[in-house]
Structure formats: structure tokens, C-alpha cells
Design a protein around this motif. Sequence first.
Motif, short mmCIF file in Angstrom:
data_model
loop_
_atom_site.label_atom_id
_atom_site.label_comp_id
_atom_site.label_asym_id
_atom_site.label_seq_id
_atom_site.Cartn_x
_atom_site.Cartn_y
_atom_site.Cartn_z
N TYR A 89 0.85 -1.20 0.00
CA TYR A 89 0.00 0.00 0.00
C TYR A 89 0.88 1.25 0.00
O TYR A 89 1.78 1.40 0.83
N PRO A 112 0.97 5.02 0.82
CA PRO A 112 0.12 5.95 1.58
C PRO A 112 -0.18 7.23 0.81
O PRO A 112 0.66 7.72 0.06
N THR A 156 -0.81 10.23 2.18
CA THR A 156 -0.02 11.31 2.75
C THR A 156 1.30 10.75 3.25
O THR A 156 1.36 9.61 3.70
N LYS A 180 3.97 12.11 5.67
CA LYS A 180 4.41 13.15 6.60
C LYS A 180 5.83 12.90 7.13
O LYS A 180 6.29 11.76 7.14
N ARG A 211 8.70 13.69 6.10
CA ARG A 211 9.78 13.41 5.15
C ARG A 211 9.90 14.54 4.14
O ARG A 211 10.34 14.31 3.01
N PRO A 259 15.90 0.16 8.09
CA PRO A 259 14.68 -0.40 7.51
C PRO A 259 13.42 0.31 8.03
O PRO A 259 13.37 0.75 9.18
N THR A 265 11.95 3.19 7.17
CA THR A 265 11.97 4.63 7.45
C THR A 265 11.43 5.45 6.27
O THR A 265 11.61 6.65 6.21
N GLY A 266 10.82 4.76 5.29
CA GLY A 266 10.14 5.49 4.22
C GLY A 266 10.94 5.71 2.94
O GLY A 266 10.51 6.46 2.07
N LYS A 267 12.08 5.03 2.80
CA LYS A 267 12.93 5.27 1.62
C LYS A 267 12.22 4.83 0.33
O LYS A 267 12.15 5.59 -0.63
N ILE A 271 1.83 9.24 12.15
CA ILE A 271 1.68 8.51 10.87
C ILE A 271 0.67 7.37 11.03
O ILE A 271 -0.20 7.16 10.18
N LEU A 317 8.74 1.33 10.92
CA LEU A 317 7.32 1.62 10.82
C LEU A 317 6.50 0.40 10.40
O LEU A 317 5.30 0.31 10.69
N ARG A 318 7.17 -0.52 9.70
CA ARG A 318 6.48 -1.74 9.28
C ARG A 318 5.92 -2.52 10.48
O ARG A 318 4.88 -3.14 10.40
N1 LIG Z 1 5.98 9.08 6.40
C1 LIG Z 1 5.22 8.01 6.19
N2 LIG Z 1 3.88 8.13 6.11
C2 LIG Z 1 3.10 7.05 5.90
N3 LIG Z 1 3.55 5.80 5.77
C3 LIG Z 1 4.89 5.62 5.83
C4 LIG Z 1 5.79 6.70 6.04
N4 LIG Z 1 7.05 6.21 6.06
C5 LIG Z 1 6.97 4.89 5.88
N5 LIG Z 1 5.67 4.51 5.73
C6 LIG Z 1 5.17 3.14 5.59
O1 LIG Z 1 6.04 2.28 6.30
C7 LIG Z 1 6.32 1.09 5.57
C8 LIG Z 1 7.81 0.97 5.33
O2 LIG Z 1 8.22 2.04 4.49
P1 LIG Z 1 9.25 1.86 3.30
O3 LIG Z 1 9.07 0.54 2.63
O4 LIG Z 1 9.18 3.07 2.45
O5 LIG Z 1 10.60 1.82 4.14
P2 LIG Z 1 12.11 1.62 3.66
O6 LIG Z 1 12.90 2.64 4.37
O7 LIG Z 1 12.18 1.59 2.18
O8 LIG Z 1 12.42 0.18 4.24
P3 LIG Z 1 13.56 -0.89 3.79
O9 LIG Z 1 14.86 -0.23 3.95
O10 LIG Z 1 13.39 -2.01 4.76
O11 LIG Z 1 13.25 -1.28 2.38
C9 LIG Z 1 5.50 1.17 4.30
O12 LIG Z 1 4.34 0.41 4.47
C10 LIG Z 1 5.16 2.65 4.16
O13 LIG Z 1 3.88 2.80 3.57
#
Ligand SMILES: Nc1ncnc2c1ncn2[C@@H]1O[C@H](COP(=O)(O)OP(=O)(O)OP(=O)(O)O)[C@@H](O)[C@H]1O
Length: 376
Positions: free
Chosen positions: A27, A29, A31, A33, A35, A64, A66-68, A218, A250-251
Motif C-alpha cells: 500500500y 500511503p 499522505t 508526513k 519526510r 529499515p 523509514t520510508g525510503k 503517521i 514503521l512496518r
Molecule cells: N511518512 C510516512 N507516512 C506514511 N507511511 C509511511 C511513512 N514512512 C513509511 N511509511 C510506511 O512504512 C512502511 C515501510 O516504508 P518503506 O518501505 O518506504 O521503508 P524503507 O525505508 O524503504 O524500508 P527498507 O529499507 O526495509 O526497504 C511502508 O508500508 C510505508 O507505507
Amino acid sequence: MADDPEEGMLSWDESVFRDEHVFEIDYVPETFKHREGQTQSLTYALRPAVRGSRPLNVMVRGPPGTGKTTAIQKLFDEVGAQTSDVRTIRVNCQVNATRYSVFSRLFEGTFDYEPPSSGISFKKLFGQIAEKLVEEDKVLVVALDDINYLFYENEASDTLYSLLRAHEEYPGAKIGVVVVSSDPALDVIDELDSRVQSVFRPEDVYFPVYDQPEIADILDERVKRGFNDGVIGRDTLEYVADLTADSGDLRVGIDLLRRAGLNAEMRASRTVERQDVEQAFEKSKYINLSRSLSGLTDTERTLLEVIAHHDGEQAGDVYEAFHEETELGYTRYSEIVNKLDQLGLIDADYAEVDGRGRSRSLSLSYEKDAVLERLE
Ligand SMILES: Nc1ncnc2c1ncn2[C@@H]1O[C@H](COP(=O)(O)OP(=O)(O)OP(=O)(O)O)[C@@H](O)[C@H]1O
């Protein structure tokens, strides 16, 4: 109806969820926030591409969850909405962990079908991607997501080298690279060959872990979209955020919400309570472990299982047990040990062994049962 014992109970065709899909891993998101700075830096780096020039290369780092990945998905969507002259392709390096496999994915992103499975040479694969790019006069932006996996397979330098020097072999090819690493212990630039270092000077964008208030904020948004009104109280949400903040991933929080919701439904309760969260945490806290395991090959899984049964023993002794099962040699064994160590699945620490000098002892980073259960 105050004395109706059924009141407050969920009937079989009711749900606490308004939209369960918002708790799923794919999914994106609405919004995003907390970032803003990172999103701005990424947009700035890609802006030249929208104008038809080669963008700045970027290195995205952060632990891991953190929204990357989300930041890149959102950015690529936005670029796509602005122009059709930029082709954006995200490669998941956990799945595509060799140069050939990365380029197969780029081929697929370019032509909308997979390269022939009979196998064509890397040179041909690359040539077709680059020629199409020049022919269409498009800019290609490649995100190598979780690039740390290319390092574990010793494929990172070759992959980047090919991408960064494409224009020498294919004049007019404009390619920008966004590398994403979620391994805090990996120094990406330092680990690259000097021939790559000399052409790779990326912009640095860092994603720190979210703190508790940010996590609560969030998750509150997810709760509003995912649960029916009044299903989860503020205290319970704060508790979910506390548990999530311990790892900063956040996962964990998103998975906790979904599982806690299912637990509430199991009790036929209309509301999610602290006990549902506590119970869910027993599983959600291992979400990172499950993710790491899902990317392992059969041989790597076998070694992890062997280590689980020889937890804390010397590398030499573990090798014997591993060799007995797989007949593989010591070199391959050492490579896999290093990969499992880099993935944070095991700790391989050097220790003095009586009369034998320094030797590595191998132990699991997670509880044995949790690992074995997920390897089955
Ligand atoms: N600022 C945010 N607002 C809403 N949802 C967020 C936000 N940051 C992260 N998420 C949610 O948290 C989960 C993990 O985010 P994401 O996959 O982007 O992380 P990542 O840093 O790429 O992790 P990895 O390094 O393990 O691949 C996702 O489901 C994403 O939708």
C-alpha cells in the motif's frame, strides 16, 4: 438495550476494518508526513531529468522501515505525471541481486515484456535497453532499492559501472541512478571499486528513524483510513507507537495494527484493546526477520538452520555440519556466513580459542525458535 449481553459484540458479518488494504505491505500511503526535507532533496536531484538532461545521482540511506522506498515510489509517480520523457524504474535488489538480473528488470521496464528466457548475453541486453533510450530520446532514472544485497553478492561495482558509463558506449544515453541502502553498517562509497568511485559522486539523502510522536502521527492516519470510527482509542494507539519506536521500523507498527484488529475480531470485540496489541506484538516484532528470510536461497536457509542447531559454536565446527548436509566447500560457506552476518541474522564474532588462535563463533541474532519456525 443496556442489559443486552450481545451489545458491543461484533456479529459474524461485521468488521472492525473500514479498509484492511491500507495495512498491506504494497500500500502506498496517500499522505507522506515527516519526510519533507528528503522529498525536496530527491525532487531537486531529479529535476534536470524532467527538462531532458541527465539527473544528479543520489544515495539514499537509512535503517529499515523509514520510508525510503515510499519516497521513491511517490517521486517516480510524480515524475510520470509531469512528463512521458522520463522513464523511471525501481529495481528491488533483494530479488534482483546480480548485474544480469538488474538489467533484466530494466529490460522489462523498458519494453514491457521479459527478456527471452533462453538467455541473451549481458552485452545484448544492455545494448537493447540503451538503444531504445537513445532512439526515444528519453532519460532513464534507475532506483536500485536495497542495493546492499548487490554488495553481499559482490555485484554492486559492476552494476553501477555499467549504468554510470553507459553514455560512453551508447552516446546520447542519459541515465541517472538512485541507490538505496538500508544497511547502516555498509559504507557504500568505500566498498565500491575505485573505477566506480571516480564517476559516482552522489547527493546524500538520509532517512533517520521516526521518533515516537512521529510514529503515532503517521499511524493515526492509517487508523483513520483502515479502521471504523472509535475502534482504537488514543491510549492503545500510543502503546502501538511505543512498541514501534523500540525498533524504529514503521512496518512493525502497521503490522501490529492489522494483527491487533484481527485479534479483536477473534474476540468478537468492536474495539481494539491493549491485550490485542500485546498478543500481536509476539508476531509483529519479527517482521524484519521474516523479510530477511524471504530473500534467502535454499543453501543460505540451510546454513542458518545448521547455525540454529549449533548456536554459539566455532565456525569450523559449524562448517563440518554444513558440509555434511550440502557437500559445499569452505569458500562458499564463508561467503554465506558473511552474508548472514551482514543481514543481521547472525553474529560472527572473533574470539580467542585456547591453543588455536582467533576463531569466529557463530550465534543467532534472534531467538532460535523464532528462526526455526520461520524457516519451515
Ligand atoms: N511518512 C510516512 N507516512 C506514511 N507511511 C509511511 C511513512 N514512512 C513509511 N511509511 C510506511 O512504512 C512502511 C515501510 O516504508 P518503506 O518501505 O518506504 O521503508 P524503507 O525505508 O524503504 O524500508 P527498507 O529499507 O526495509 O526497504 C511502508 O508500508 C510505508 O507505507
